[in-house]
Design an enzyme around this catalytic site. Structure first.
Site, PDB file in Angstrom:
ATOM      1  CB  ALA A 165      -0.995  -0.225   1.453  1.00 25.61           C
ATOM      2  CE  LYS A 166       2.377   7.796  -3.223  1.00 26.10           C
ATOM      3  NZ  LYS A 166       3.616   7.836  -2.276  1.00 26.10           N
ATOM      4  CB  ALA A 167      -0.179   2.481   3.957  1.00 25.82           C
ATOM      5  CE1 TYR A 171       5.905   7.963   1.028  1.00 23.33           C
ATOM      6  CE2 TYR A 171       4.458   6.891   1.532  1.00 23.33           C
ATOM      7  CZ  TYR A 171       5.579   6.892   0.708  1.00 23.33           C
ATOM      8  OH  TYR A 171       5.138   6.499  -0.526  1.00 23.33           O
TER       9      TYR A 171
END
Ligand code: PMP
Length: 311
Positions: A165-167, A171
């Site tokens: 996921a670009k969760a 980050y």
């Protein structure tokens, strides 16, 4: 300019003129607020996208909209919008903001209904903002390359984090690595994965030119970037052999060229990793050019689709 420079527009991000798409309508920029007791803020139940508009058209928009939905599903929540809805909303934001070349940031998060970890069926919010954006790195970076330092932070195993996921949660590691790299005087960090293999940069995928071939790590514990896939396609079209495999950090010593790919970075040559130097060579230069052509082709497809819809 550091790589974070691009996300520092002229004015603070909460104090700008314009409109932000927020839960289905365009609201004045300064009013696009959320409550401090939002689930997404406390537990990182939040996913996002980073998109780039070229001449007013968002590159591979539908792929980004689909990835936002897929990222949310990885975190166990469903967006109340389809990919087509998100495409239309994004186009509207870009158009109404008068953006030609810019950055688009869609974000979706669990709201403030409760703070239970198993939050149940709590409302999910979606917002899309866009702003004009010049290149990520200083002028000349494309020509001469950027300097990377290997981070002590690593990409987690798929058993530890929702790596596909670009969760927002992922980050946390990127920001730690970016701060560390900047403090050490590098432009960006190179991250290994949980096994100690080469992974990616803080916000971009990694490629090495070894002999006449292009090698890139298997995206089994980090994002399989849309730019990465575009560049692999372009390389194969150019007759370059592309090998996706597990790559040891020591193999950097045998690489002649190294570059990064990402929405923000595009195709970004790397001048050095921990002082080990590379050239901005033939393969990188060809792929920088091919990426420009891919953007132009995507714009044609976009326009044809728009004309088809209008007709
Ligand atoms: N890895 C990470 C951690 C990123 O944040 C990004 C940027 N989205 C990428 C890779 C590249 O992905 P894309 O080409 O889809 O922008």
């Amino acid at each position: 300019m550091s790589h974070n420079g691009a996300l520092l527009p002229d004015a603070p991000l909460d104090d700008r003129d314009g409109l932000i798409w927020f839960d289905g309508e365009l609201v004045p920029w300064r009013e696009a607020r959320l409550h401090v007791l939002s689930h997404g803020l406390h537990y990182a139940s939040s996913v996002f996208e980073g998109e780039r508009a070229y001449a007013g058209r968002v590159f591979r928009l539908h792929d980004h909209s689909e990835r936002l939905i897929a990222s949310a599903r990885e975190l166990g929540f469903e967006l109340p919008y389809s990919a087509a809805d998100l495409d239309a909303a994004t186009r509207e934001v870009v158009r109404r903001s008068g953006i030609t070349d810019g950055y688009v940031r869609p974000v979706a998060w669990r709201g403030s209904h409760n703070l239970r970890l198993a939050s149940g069926d709590i409302p999910v919010h979606v917002a899309i903002a866009a702003w004009p954006w010049p290149d990520v790195f200083a002028p000349g970076a494309r020509l001469h390359g950027i300097r990377l330092g290997t981070s002590r932070w690593r990409r987690p195993s798929p058993h530890t984090a929702p790596v596909r996921a670009k969760a927002a949660s992922l980050y946390a590691v990127s920001t730690l690595a970016a701060h560390e790299a900047e403090a050490a005087g590098f432009d960006d960090a190179l991250l290994l994965d949980h096994r100690g293999l080469l992974a990616e940069a803080t916000g971009a995928n990694l490629f090495l030119v070894l002999g006449r071939e292009l090698h890139t790590p298997v995206p089994d514990c980090f994002l399989d970037g849309i730019t990465r896939r575009t560049v692999i396609e372009s390389a194969r079209d150019l007759g370059i052999t592309v090998v996706e495999r597990h790559i040891e950090p020591g193999e950097l010593a045998g690489a002649t060229e190294v570059f990064l790919t990402g929405t923000a970075y595009e195709v970004q040559p790397v001048a050095s990793v921990d002082g080990l130097e590379f050239t901005v060579g033939e393969v990188t230069t060809a792929l920088v050019k091919a990426f420009g052509q891919a953007v132009a082709r995507d714009a044609e497809i976009h326009d044809a689709a728009a004309a088809g819809t209008a007709g």
